[in-house]
Motif scaffolding. Structure first.
Motif, PDB file in Angstrom:
ATOM      1  N   ILE A 535      -0.715 -35.399 -48.462  1.00  0.00           N
ATOM      2  CA  ILE A 535      -0.953 -34.671 -47.216  1.00  0.00           C
ATOM      3  C   ILE A 535      -1.082 -33.176 -47.503  1.00  0.00           C
ATOM      4  N   GLU A 536      -0.024 -32.607 -48.084  1.00  0.00           N
ATOM      5  CA  GLU A 536      -0.026 -31.155 -48.286  1.00  0.00           C
ATOM      6  C   GLU A 536       1.018 -30.763 -49.318  1.00  0.00           C
ATOM      7  N   THR A 537       0.812 -29.594 -49.908  1.00  0.00           N
ATOM      8  CA  THR A 537       1.862 -28.957 -50.696  1.00  0.00           C
ATOM      9  C   THR A 537       2.164 -27.615 -50.050  1.00  0.00           C
ATOM     10  N   VAL A 538       3.454 -27.381 -49.782  1.00  0.00           N
ATOM     11  CA  VAL A 538       3.880 -26.115 -49.203  1.00  0.00           C
ATOM     12  C   VAL A 538       4.564 -25.304 -50.304  1.00  0.00           C
ATOM     13  N   PHE A 539       4.036 -24.112 -50.553  1.00  0.00           N
ATOM     14  CA  PHE A 539       4.626 -23.198 -51.537  1.00  0.00           C
ATOM     15  C   PHE A 539       5.562 -22.258 -50.785  1.00  0.00           C
ATOM     16  N   VAL A 540       6.854 -22.390 -51.055  1.00  0.00           N
ATOM     17  CA  VAL A 540       7.864 -21.634 -50.314  1.00  0.00           C
ATOM     18  C   VAL A 540       8.430 -20.553 -51.226  1.00  0.00           C
ATOM     19  N   ASN A 541       8.419 -19.319 -50.742  1.00  0.00           N
ATOM     20  CA  ASN A 541       8.966 -18.235 -51.558  1.00  0.00           C
ATOM     21  C   ASN A 541       9.755 -17.286 -50.665  1.00  0.00           C
ATOM     22  N   PHE A 542      11.075 -17.283 -50.842  1.00  0.00           N
ATOM     23  CA  PHE A 542      11.892 -16.363 -50.065  1.00  0.00           C
ATOM     24  C   PHE A 542      12.006 -14.996 -50.729  1.00  0.00           C
ATOM     25  N   ASP A 544      12.415 -11.666 -53.132  1.00  0.00           N
ATOM     26  CA  ASP A 544      13.605 -10.947 -53.578  1.00  0.00           C
ATOM     27  C   ASP A 544      13.480  -9.529 -53.041  1.00  0.00           C
ATOM     28  N   GLU A 545      14.153  -9.303 -51.901  1.00  0.00           N
ATOM     29  CA  GLU A 545      13.994  -8.018 -51.221  1.00  0.00           C
ATOM     30  C   GLU A 545      14.367  -6.855 -52.130  1.00  0.00           C
ATOM     31  N   THR A 546      15.437  -7.056 -52.918  1.00  0.00           N
ATOM     32  CA  THR A 546      15.895  -5.937 -53.746  1.00  0.00           C
ATOM     33  C   THR A 546      14.856  -5.564 -54.793  1.00  0.00           C
ATOM     34  N   ALA A 547      14.074  -6.566 -55.229  1.00  0.00           N
ATOM     35  CA  ALA A 547      13.047  -6.283 -56.233  1.00  0.00           C
ATOM     36  C   ALA A 547      11.690  -6.035 -55.585  1.00  0.00           C
ATOM     37  N   GLY A 548      11.685  -6.031 -54.250  1.00  0.00           N
ATOM     38  CA  GLY A 548      10.432  -5.755 -53.557  1.00  0.00           C
ATOM     39  C   GLY A 548       9.454  -6.917 -53.565  1.00  0.00           C
ATOM     40  N   ILE A 549       9.948  -8.140 -53.836  1.00  0.00           N
ATOM     41  CA  ILE A 549       9.065  -9.309 -53.821  1.00  0.00           C
ATOM     42  C   ILE A 549       9.082  -9.898 -52.412  1.00  0.00           C
ATOM     43  N   PRO A 550       7.940  -9.912 -51.731  1.00  0.00           N
ATOM     44  CA  PRO A 550       7.936 -10.365 -50.339  1.00  0.00           C
ATOM     45  C   PRO A 550       8.053 -11.880 -50.225  1.00  0.00           C
ATOM     46  N   SER A 551       8.568 -12.336 -49.076  1.00  0.00           N
ATOM     47  CA  SER A 551       8.621 -13.763 -48.786  1.00  0.00           C
ATOM     48  C   SER A 551       7.251 -14.229 -48.313  1.00  0.00           C
ATOM     49  N   ASN A 552       6.907 -15.473 -48.651  1.00  0.00           N
ATOM     50  CA  ASN A 552       5.689 -16.025 -48.076  1.00  0.00           C
ATOM     51  C   ASN A 552       5.680 -17.536 -48.204  1.00  0.00           C
ATOM     52  N   ILE A 553       4.877 -18.153 -47.365  1.00  0.00           N
ATOM     53  CA  ILE A 553       4.691 -19.600 -47.401  1.00  0.00           C
ATOM     54  C   ILE A 553       3.204 -19.870 -47.388  1.00  0.00           C
ATOM     55  N   LYS A 554       2.751 -20.703 -48.326  1.00  0.00           N
ATOM     56  CA  LYS A 554       1.332 -21.048 -48.403  1.00  0.00           C
ATOM     57  C   LYS A 554       1.221 -22.565 -48.387  1.00  0.00           C
ATOM     58  N   THR A 555       0.247 -23.090 -47.668  1.00  0.00           N
ATOM     59  CA  THR A 555       0.071 -24.538 -47.611  1.00  0.00           C
ATOM     60  C   THR A 555      -1.307 -24.926 -48.138  1.00  0.00           C
ATOM     61  N   VAL A 556      -1.324 -25.920 -49.011  1.00  0.00           N
ATOM     62  CA  VAL A 556      -2.576 -26.471 -49.539  1.00  0.00           C
ATOM     63  C   VAL A 556      -2.674 -27.915 -49.058  1.00  0.00           C
ATOM     64  N   THR A 557      -3.840 -28.315 -48.534  1.00  0.00           N
ATOM     65  CA  THR A 557      -4.005 -29.694 -48.069  1.00  0.00           C
ATOM     66  C   THR A 557      -4.914 -30.463 -49.027  1.00  0.00           C
ATOM     67  N   TYR A 558      -4.919 -31.784 -48.887  1.00  0.00           N
ATOM     68  CA  TYR A 558      -5.659 -32.645 -49.815  1.00  0.00           C
ATOM     69  C   TYR A 558      -6.670 -33.508 -49.070  1.00  0.00           C
TER      70      TYR A 558
END
Ligand SMILES: [Cu+2]
Length: 653
Positions: A535-542, A544-558
């Motif tokens: 169905i899908e793959t969800v890439f979840v990334n919370f 690292d605020e202290t290192a300035g890495i933003p959170s994001n979620i990306k979804t790929v469908t098949y």
């Protein structure tokens, strides 16, 4: 194979057509001897009944010439690497008599085949066939597709040493429809892609994964090499097509070629490209697709880390990517002129290889970043020489939709699962969801690494994910809660799983797996006995605020497809703050399969634990309507063997 195909029979249905440049007419054939240097010879069918295919396979040590003038000791079925091609048509009964002349127990798993549980060949379905003994597999052929077969005991070692062969199930109506569309089956070729890790003497390097072998391996492998083989999967230094290094295929310009490609390698992802040519993927693990998918060649880009050189485009969506155990059915039309040569190329991509760090005495201490991951230059797999008279060019019309065997229709079951309760980036354990967690621990000084595929409810783990503190729950790679095996985890947690604690599923129900990957590497998930629809793959990334890495979620469908193996992508960020969730719809229905005549699965379950090669203990499957136990695992064989494997019980409603 036997049986007469219905040539020229009209495929009934409404088609539109995708035009691909090709030839037409009497020259729509390959040159004489086009595949004689690389064809995988078929197994001999000893049964005169046109609806029964019966073959004998003997597994034993033998020598083959892979490098010029060097005899390499391998393990082979009937002396062939890869094993003999086994072909049958839908509706046939396939009978295979396996005789084991290896120095250790073995079995055959029929990868991708819908069959009764006790014929599955897994270490749950049967005891290993001891050296000197035989076992007969028998089942009915239900689905037309490209499959393969390989051992399921010490799979990393046995498969890598050469025990793997192609298994082609055909539907004559499907083939006739493709032929009518201009795709001659006389140009169809099965390509078994593999690699081997050979030392300077041309012999296989020691294996590092079995407990016994681990001890032995210390005499021949450094802890660093052991850890590398285990964590990255064993990648060979010699690439093989049908058991040969860079073999040659002869083609004509403009004559379309159909390749059934099977990746049987332990750890190598086969990312493929033919420069200057578009590949059309018409099928995969579970047979033909609805529509052909065009795949352009892989381009080279400037290496961001070193602008003086180029690397293969690192996006795994570019090119044809086959994770270990995946298959693809592709069509392409050579456009080069007579006298020219094309190459089927292997390309690298960053799949999460780890670098192994050691201390001053060579003990393994930690994982590091592998800076060369994805940056290996392209390598040639297959030479394709354009020879012979060039026929006139016209068009190959790939029908849309593609023909599909009425015996295994492609029914979309993705709409039967309810995703409304899923937090987009959070796996759930409610409703139809079945969370499965893939992970592993830190390396031990010896190079050993524990892997897990945790399937039972893991409330602590889920809570930890919800509060973004999964790294706490994943102390040393172990789920902190759960019923999988008594602590401490051994190198093979699968052997410690008890049948009584496995997941119980009911025949006929529709669920969706949520395969959660906490690791920094890709893992191919393989399901025994049943197709799933990605169905899908969800890439979840919370982040690292202290290192300035933003959170994001990306979804790929098949696209709609029946599959039994799929690449589960690595987490996109740091450990504990990121993961991927791949959702797969699956219907656990094996009611169309033949009743098990022997009740072997129930017998085995009642036998209980008999050493690490048996499935475990439990009450078994007392109801004759029960299906049995089915395994699923990572198909990087080193990972599966080290514990990235679990199973469920399928029982009568
Ligand atoms: Cu894996």
């Amino acid at each position: 194979m036997k049986g007469c195909f219905l040539r020229g029979m009209l495929w009934t249905g409404m088609f539109s057509f995708t035009s691909v440049v090709s030839s037409a007419g009497v020259n729509n054939e390959n040159p004489m001897g086009w595949d004689q240097r690389l064809r995988v010879e078929a197994a001999t069918d000893v049964n005169p009944d046109p609806n029964i295919v019966e073959v004998y396979l003997t597994a034993q040590e033998t020598e083959v010439e892979i490098l010029p003038g060097v005899m390499t000791t391998v393990w082979a079925y009937n002396g062939q690497v890869p094993g003999p091609r086994i072909e049958a048509k839908v509706g046939d009964t396939l009978i295979v008599h396996l005789t084991n002349h290896l120095p250790q127990g073995t079995s055959i798993h029929w990868h991708g085949v819908e069959l009764p549980a006790e014929m599955d060949g897994s270490n749950l379905a049967q005891h290993a066939v001891p050296p000197g003994e035989s076992f007969t597999y028998e089942f009915k052929v239900l689905n037309a597709a490209t499959h393969w077969y390989h051992p399921h005991f010490r799979a990393n070692e046995q498969t890598d040493l050469g025990l793997a062969g192609p298994l082609i199930f055909r539907d004559p109506e499907e083939e006739a429809a493709l032929e009518l569309a201009g795709l001659p089956d006389s140009t169809e070729l099965t390509l078994v892609l593999d690699d081997m890790l050979l030392d300077e003497a041309g012999q296989p390097v020691a294996f590092a994964t079995e407990e016994l072998e681990l001890a032995k391996a210390h005499r021949t492998l450094h802890p660093k090499e052991i850890a590398e083989q285990i964590v990255n999967g064993r990648e060979g230094n010699i690439l093989l097509v049908n058991g040969q290094k860079l073999p040659t295929l002869l083609v004509r310009q403009g004559v379309p070629q159909r390749f059934r490609i099977i990746n049987v390698a332990n750890g190598r992802f086969m990312r493929l490209s033919i420069p200057g040519h578009t590949l059309y993927r018409i099928g995969g693990d579970g047979g033909l697709l609805k529509e052909a998918i065009p795949i352009p060649p892989i381009d080279q880009i400037e290496d961001p880390g070193d602008p003086s050189r180029s690397i293969s485009n690192p996006d795994p969506e570019v090119g044809l990517l086959l994770a270990p155990s995946e298959r693809a059915d592709i069509v392409f039309t050579p456009s080069r002129q007579r006298g020219q040569t094309l190459y089927l190329e292997w390309h690298d991509f960053p799949r999460g290889r780890h670098r192994i760090l050691t201390d001053s005495v060579g003990n393994v201490t930690a994982f590091g970043d592998e800076k060369t991951d994805g940056k290996t230059p392209p390598r040639k797999l297959l030479r394709i020489r354009v020879v012979g008279k060039t026929p006139p060019i016209s068009a190959l019309n790939l029908p849309s939709p593609l023909p599909r065997s009425k015996h295994s229709p492609l029914m979309d079951i993705r709409g039967l699962v309810d995703l409304s309760n899923t937090g987009q980036g959070i796996p759930e354990n409610t409703g139809q969801a079945l969370p499965v967690f893939f992970g592993h621990g830190m390396p031990q000084p010896s190079g050993a690494i524990n892997f897990f595929a945790a399937v039972q409810e893991r409330k602590g783990l889920l809570d930890a994910i919800r509060t973004k503190t999964a790294e706490v729950a994943l102390s040393n790679g172990r789920p902190v809660e759960g019923k999988v095996g008594p602590p401490p985890f051994g190198p093979r947690p699968f052997s410690a799983v008890e049948l009584s604690t496995a997941l119980d599923l009911t025949i006929g129900e529709v669920r969706f797996w949520e395969v959660v990957n906490f690791t920094g590497a890709d893992h191919p998930f393989h399901m025994h006995g049943f197709f799933f629809q990605p169905i899908e793959t969800v890439f979840v990334n919370f982040g690292d605020e202290t290192a300035g890495i933003p959170s994001n979620i990306k979804t790929v469908t098949y696209p709609l497809e029946n599959k039994d193996s799929i690449r589960i992508p690595a987490r996109p960020g740091i450990l504990g703050k990121s993961w991927t969730i791949t959702r797969l719809a699956i219907q656990f229905d094996d009611s169309a399969r033949a009743e098990s005549p022997l009740g072997l699965m129930r017998t085995h379950a009642e036998l209980g634990a008999s050493g690490k090669e048996a499935g475990g203990t439990g009450t078994g499957f007392p109801n004759p309507g029960d299906s049995g136990g089915w395994v699923f695992h990572c198909h990087i064989n080193e990972h599966g063997d080290q514990g990235m494997m679990s199973f469920f019980n399928l029982v009568a409603p």
